[in-house]
Every structure is written in C-alpha cells, then in structure tokens.
Write a protein that holds these residues in place. Sequence first.
Motif, PDB file in Angstrom:
ATOM      1  N   MET A 112      -6.057   1.011  -0.563  1.00 30.53           N
ATOM      2  CA  MET A 112      -6.290   0.146   0.611  1.00 30.53           C
ATOM      3  C   MET A 112      -6.834  -1.224   0.193  1.00 30.53           C
ATOM      4  O   MET A 112      -6.490  -2.243   0.756  1.00 30.53           O
ATOM      5  CB  MET A 112      -7.270   0.814   1.589  1.00 30.53           C
ATOM      6  N   PHE A 113      -7.709  -1.240  -0.797  1.00 28.98           N
ATOM      7  CA  PHE A 113      -8.313  -2.510  -1.236  1.00 28.98           C
ATOM      8  C   PHE A 113      -7.376  -3.327  -2.143  1.00 28.98           C
ATOM      9  O   PHE A 113      -7.589  -4.516  -2.351  1.00 28.98           O
ATOM     10  CB  PHE A 113      -9.617  -2.238  -2.015  1.00 28.98           C
ATOM     11  N   THR A 114      -6.356  -2.674  -2.703  1.00 25.14           N
ATOM     12  CA  THR A 114      -5.575  -3.315  -3.772  1.00 25.14           C
ATOM     13  C   THR A 114      -4.886  -4.632  -3.391  1.00 25.14           C
ATOM     14  O   THR A 114      -5.064  -5.639  -4.086  1.00 25.14           O
ATOM     15  CB  THR A 114      -4.549  -2.308  -4.354  1.00 25.14           C
ATOM     16  N   PRO A 115      -4.050  -4.662  -2.312  1.00 26.25           N
ATOM     17  CA  PRO A 115      -3.290  -5.907  -2.097  1.00 26.25           C
ATOM     18  C   PRO A 115      -4.173  -7.148  -1.985  1.00 26.25           C
ATOM     19  O   PRO A 115      -3.898  -8.173  -2.621  1.00 26.25           O
ATOM     20  CB  PRO A 115      -2.537  -5.634  -0.789  1.00 26.25           C
ATOM     21  N   ALA A 116      -5.244  -7.070  -1.212  1.00 27.69           N
ATOM     22  CA  ALA A 116      -6.097  -8.260  -1.046  1.00 27.69           C
ATOM     23  C   ALA A 116      -6.797  -8.615  -2.348  1.00 27.69           C
ATOM     24  O   ALA A 116      -6.836  -9.787  -2.751  1.00 27.69           O
ATOM     25  CB  ALA A 116      -7.129  -8.014   0.053  1.00 27.69           C
ATOM     26  N   PHE A 142       0.392   0.582 -10.736  1.00 22.60           N
ATOM     27  CA  PHE A 142       0.006  -0.780 -10.324  1.00 22.60           C
ATOM     28  C   PHE A 142       0.842  -1.819 -11.080  1.00 22.60           C
ATOM     29  O   PHE A 142       1.269  -2.823 -10.509  1.00 22.60           O
ATOM     30  CB  PHE A 142      -1.496  -1.009 -10.533  1.00 22.60           C
ATOM     31  N   SER A 143       1.102  -1.549 -12.368  1.00 19.22           N
ATOM     32  CA  SER A 143       1.935  -2.492 -13.138  1.00 19.22           C
ATOM     33  C   SER A 143       3.305  -2.646 -12.506  1.00 19.22           C
ATOM     34  O   SER A 143       3.925  -3.703 -12.600  1.00 19.22           O
ATOM     35  CB  SER A 143       2.141  -1.998 -14.565  1.00 19.22           C
ATOM     36  N   ALA A 144       3.805  -1.581 -11.879  1.00 15.75           N
ATOM     37  CA  ALA A 144       5.142  -1.644 -11.286  1.00 15.75           C
ATOM     38  C   ALA A 144       5.154  -2.432  -9.971  1.00 15.75           C
ATOM     39  O   ALA A 144       6.171  -3.023  -9.622  1.00 15.75           O
ATOM     40  CB  ALA A 144       5.669  -0.232 -11.041  1.00 15.75           C
ATOM     41  N   ILE A 145       4.057  -2.459  -9.261  1.00 10.34           N
ATOM     42  CA  ILE A 145       4.078  -3.074  -7.923  1.00 10.34           C
ATOM     43  C   ILE A 145       3.435  -4.452  -7.871  1.00 10.34           C
ATOM     44  O   ILE A 145       3.642  -5.191  -6.917  1.00 10.34           O
ATOM     45  CB  ILE A 145       3.362  -2.187  -6.875  1.00 10.34           C
ATOM     46  N   LYS A 146       2.645  -4.795  -8.896  1.00  9.90           N
ATOM     47  CA  LYS A 146       1.861  -6.021  -8.775  1.00  9.90           C
ATOM     48  C   LYS A 146       2.737  -7.271  -8.938  1.00  9.90           C
ATOM     49  O   LYS A 146       3.833  -7.203  -9.505  1.00  9.90           O
ATOM     50  CB  LYS A 146       0.724  -6.033  -9.791  1.00  9.90           C
ATOM     51  N   ARG A 201       0.838  -1.216   0.000  1.00  6.84           N
ATOM     52  CA  ARG A 201       0.000   0.000   0.000  1.00  6.84           C
ATOM     53  C   ARG A 201       0.869   1.261   0.000  1.00  6.84           C
ATOM     54  O   ARG A 201       0.601   2.221  -0.731  1.00  6.84           O
ATOM     55  CB  ARG A 201      -0.898   0.007   1.248  1.00  6.84           C
ATOM     56  N   VAL A 202       1.906   1.227   0.843  1.00  6.62           N
ATOM     57  CA  VAL A 202       2.767   2.413   0.934  1.00  6.62           C
ATOM     58  C   VAL A 202       3.524   2.617  -0.387  1.00  6.62           C
ATOM     59  O   VAL A 202       3.621   3.734  -0.903  1.00  6.62           O
ATOM     60  CB  VAL A 202       3.744   2.276   2.129  1.00  6.62           C
ATOM     61  N   TRP A 203       4.029   1.531  -0.927  1.00  5.08           N
ATOM     62  CA  TRP A 203       4.777   1.586  -2.200  1.00  5.08           C
ATOM     63  C   TRP A 203       3.880   2.158  -3.304  1.00  5.08           C
ATOM     64  O   TRP A 203       4.284   3.050  -4.068  1.00  5.08           O
ATOM     65  CB  TRP A 203       5.222   0.156  -2.535  1.00  5.08           C
ATOM     66  N   PHE A 204       2.662   1.645  -3.390  1.00  5.77           N
ATOM     67  CA  PHE A 204       1.693   2.093  -4.398  1.00  5.77           C
ATOM     68  C   PHE A 204       1.445   3.604  -4.238  1.00  5.77           C
ATOM     69  O   PHE A 204       1.488   4.365  -5.200  1.00  5.77           O
ATOM     70  CB  PHE A 204       0.395   1.294  -4.208  1.00  5.77           C
ATOM     71  N   ALA A 205       1.225   4.037  -2.984  1.00  3.24           N
ATOM     72  CA  ALA A 205       0.954   5.459  -2.739  1.00  3.24           C
ATOM     73  C   ALA A 205       2.155   6.316  -3.144  1.00  3.24           C
ATOM     74  O   ALA A 205       2.000   7.383  -3.756  1.00  3.24           O
ATOM     75  CB  ALA A 205       0.608   5.679  -1.269  1.00  3.24           C
ATOM     76  N   LEU A 206       3.374   5.851  -2.838  1.00  5.71           N
ATOM     77  CA  LEU A 206       4.577   6.617  -3.197  1.00  5.71           C
ATOM     78  C   LEU A 206       4.651   6.809  -4.713  1.00  5.71           C
ATOM     79  O   LEU A 206       4.931   7.912  -5.200  1.00  5.71           O
ATOM     80  CB  LEU A 206       5.830   5.875  -2.712  1.00  5.71           C
ATOM     81  N   LEU A 207       4.370   5.734  -5.459  1.00  2.46           N
ATOM     82  CA  LEU A 207       4.438   5.827  -6.925  1.00  2.46           C
ATOM     83  C   LEU A 207       3.322   6.711  -7.469  1.00  2.46           C
ATOM     84  O   LEU A 207       3.542   7.532  -8.357  1.00  2.46           O
ATOM     85  CB  LEU A 207       4.368   4.434  -7.560  1.00  2.46           C
TER      86      LEU A 207
END
Length: 455
Positions: free
Chosen positions: A263-267, A305-309, A115-121
């Motif tokens: 917040m919903f993304t990882p799950a 999202f492509s970078a973190i998934k 979540r934190v990584w996604f927000a930073l990007l």
Amino acid sequence: MAAFSLRSAGALPGSRPSPIRRAQRGRRSVVLNPLERAHVATMAAAADNVGLLPAIDWDLLERSSPQLDGYTLRAGQVPSSCPTEDQLPTSSDSDTAKRVLLYRDTNAWCPFCERVWFALLEKGIEFDTVFIDLRAKPDWYLEMVPTGMVPAAKVDGKLIYESADILKALEESFPDTPLLPPSDDPMSQRASELINMCDNSGVGGAGYTYLAGRRMGGDASDPPPSVEELKAAFEAKLNEMEEVLGESEGPFFLPEFSLVDIMFTPAMERLACNMPRFRGFSLRDNPSYPRVGAWLAALEARPAFSAIKSDPETLGLIFGKVFGLSPAQEEEERDVGALEAGGKLKQNHAAVVADVLKNAGISQDSGAEFVASAVEMTVYNLAATLLGQPLKTVESDKTEYNSPADALAMKRRVAAVSAATLAFLRNRVSSPRDMTASAAVAFREAAVKQLVALY
Ligand SMILES: N[C@@H](CCC(=O)N[C@@H](CS)C(=O)NCC(=O)O)C(=O)O
C-alpha cells in the motif's frame, strides 16, 4: 569571458577535422558559405546511400541474448515508450486461460494499478493484462466498470473494481501465498490500522503537496501555504512513518513483508525518486529517517518490486511535467560552472550553430532554414538553461497552429533536430580546451537535461 573556443583538435572528444570558417547570421537563421553548403549536400547524398551501411544481423543478437517479450511500444502519453497515437486493440473478453485478467493504464503510471500488479507478482499469480488508454477509454470498458476507472480485474471470471476490493479478492481466492496475517492473528488488526493510515492520513498526499508547492483541491479562499509549511507537514508524516516502522522488528511494517508495504509502495517510490531531484530532500539516506531508508532498501531488494518500479528519469519527467517543476538549485560549484558554460556559449553562439550545421550530420529534409532555426533555438535554450533564463518553445512566438496535429508535427521536427544537436554538443565540448572542467560538467548535464525533456 572568453568564448567557447571550438578549436579544431587532434583527438576525441570534440575533435573535428576542419576549423569553423565563417558564419553569418540572418535574422533568425545562419547563412552558410559555399563550402559549408557543399558539405551539407554531401551529407544528404550520403544519407541516400543506405547500401553503404553494414547489414544488420538481429539473429546474432537473438542467439546471444535472453528471450524476452519485446519493448512494447504501447500508445501512451509522453514521456512514455513511444510517441504514437495508435490505439491498442483491446477487448473486454480477452480470452485468457488464466484465473486473473487485470485491466490497467497503458502508461503504467497509475499507483492503484501498481499495488494490484505488485500483489499479483508477490503472490505468484499468473495473469493477463488488458491496457486501457485513460484519454480514450473504450465504450465497452465504460459500460463494464461503473466508475470507469482503472484498475479493474476479473478474478475467476468475476468482475471487481476498486483496487482495495481487488486486493481483498486476491487474498481470498489465492490463500496459499498470503499477504496478510490470518484474521485470528493479533497482527491482523494492526495491518488494518496501518492500511487505513496509509490511505487516509498518507505520507503520499503530504509528499505530493510539498513537491507541487501547493495544496491540491481544497478551499480556494484559504491562504496558500508556504513551501516551509508544506515541508513541515511532510516531515511530520515521515516522522509518523518512522515511529510506526520502529515498532516492528524487521525493516517492514509487520514482521513479514505484507500488503501494508504494498500500500505504501507507489507513493514512496515516487517520492524517493523525486524529492532529491526537485526539493533536494533525500529519503533513502536521510539521517533523520533511518527506518524509512531501511524500508526503501528492503523494498528495493525484492525481485517483484524490480519488475514493477519506474526509473528516476521517467518519474522525474512525469512529475516535472505534471507539476511544472524544475530541478532543485544545485550546489555552489555547479552554479559557477554553469554560468561560465552558459556565458561562453552565449558569446560564441553563431560559431557553435554553424559548427553543428556543418559537422553534426543533421538531415536537411525539413529545409536548410528551418533546420538552422531549430539548431539555433536549441543552442539558445542550452545557454538559457545554464544561465537560469526562460526557455523558448515552439509556441513562444506563434501560439496558434492550424490544428493540434500541426503543432505536434512541428514539435517532432524540432525535437529531431534538437536531439541531434544536443547529442553532438554534449560530446563535442572538451575541457580545458573550450572551458574549465566544472563548466564542461555543467554544460553536459544541461545538454542531457534538455535532451531527456524533448519527447
Ligand atoms: N479508488 C480507486 C482509484 C483509482 C484511480 O484513481 N484511477 C485513476 C488512474 S490513477 C483513473 O482511472 N483515472 C481515470 C479517470 O478518473 O477517468 C481505486 O483504488 O481503484
């Protein structure tokens, strides 16, 4: 049923210059005839002649491809980027010139770090990362972070831990690219409610419970719920999500992409990959949940999202191992094919093993008998997978090794032989020569399934 034929054939795939001559089976190993032994010796000698191989020109690739950081080979758990035990040299005072330093897990599995990584990007914040091995946390980390958990961050030099607090600090310190509506906007209250809903009555928890087929934690005296009950509880949560998304005009929870989506993304990422694989339950194109599907599609269109998934294979391996899951029952036609392939392989296993030993070019460095046993175990497991039978593992007959390092070394030696065996067999099989087309499809799928589960 006729055995898997292994006829010699004139063209690829599966062509080999000479037919299998003879294979006699010892108690656990295949005995090679002199011709076959000579062939193995030639292969081993050829392996020494490295000068015969072409020179590798990495510069050519360097000149013709984009400049990127290397494949990181971080120490981490299997499945991960590298089976190494080495520790990364990390320290608390990594001398970053950037405003944010993120402390996170080596494997990039932690959903809170994600979540934190996604927000930073998404916010376009430059940051540096310090990786923490969760199985061997450095003392300085335990002294620095009271919970000892990841993520933690230094934002403008100030230490913050707990992902929710880090996300809040990022909003405050980097207001130019907001992920939340301003506090005087009526949507602000809505955002807080939805973030609360995600954390406290989450679709994630219900999904993981249904995936695992059991409640995690809870009162052991409670009667265990049935998988149908767990499915119904997950569907109720999905319905809730569907309804909430329906109140928004666009695909996201609020009019714009926001921290609520993060917040919903990882799950949801983990469930979208694993539900079809382990429960035969689709989230992406399920007619009962069109808005959930549209939300996932809109998420997947975001470059950050492509970078973190993760990819479905990695997530499948992790969840399969963590929850001890096997893929959901496949459709009828596949089962018939798998039974045919497994039956034929079982019937002609000695010739198949001999063929692998002779033609796959497997190194004999570990000893001919060991290699033959490892090939045989691999062929057995391939047949067992196809026939839906339990598999053999390195520990099956010998449960104790002198040390964990011995057990690991043995697993790696077997894995190396198995990998070569499976790759060879996957390409060797040919239909209709060896089996029907649907059996060959099942055969190859089973080989790949075994292959990806090796390391
Ligand atoms: N409430 C914490 C939860 C963080 C968390 O559970 N992190 C896990 C990794 S996913 C962790 O650090 N586990 C190691 C441990 O508990 O020692 C947050 O939101 O930051």
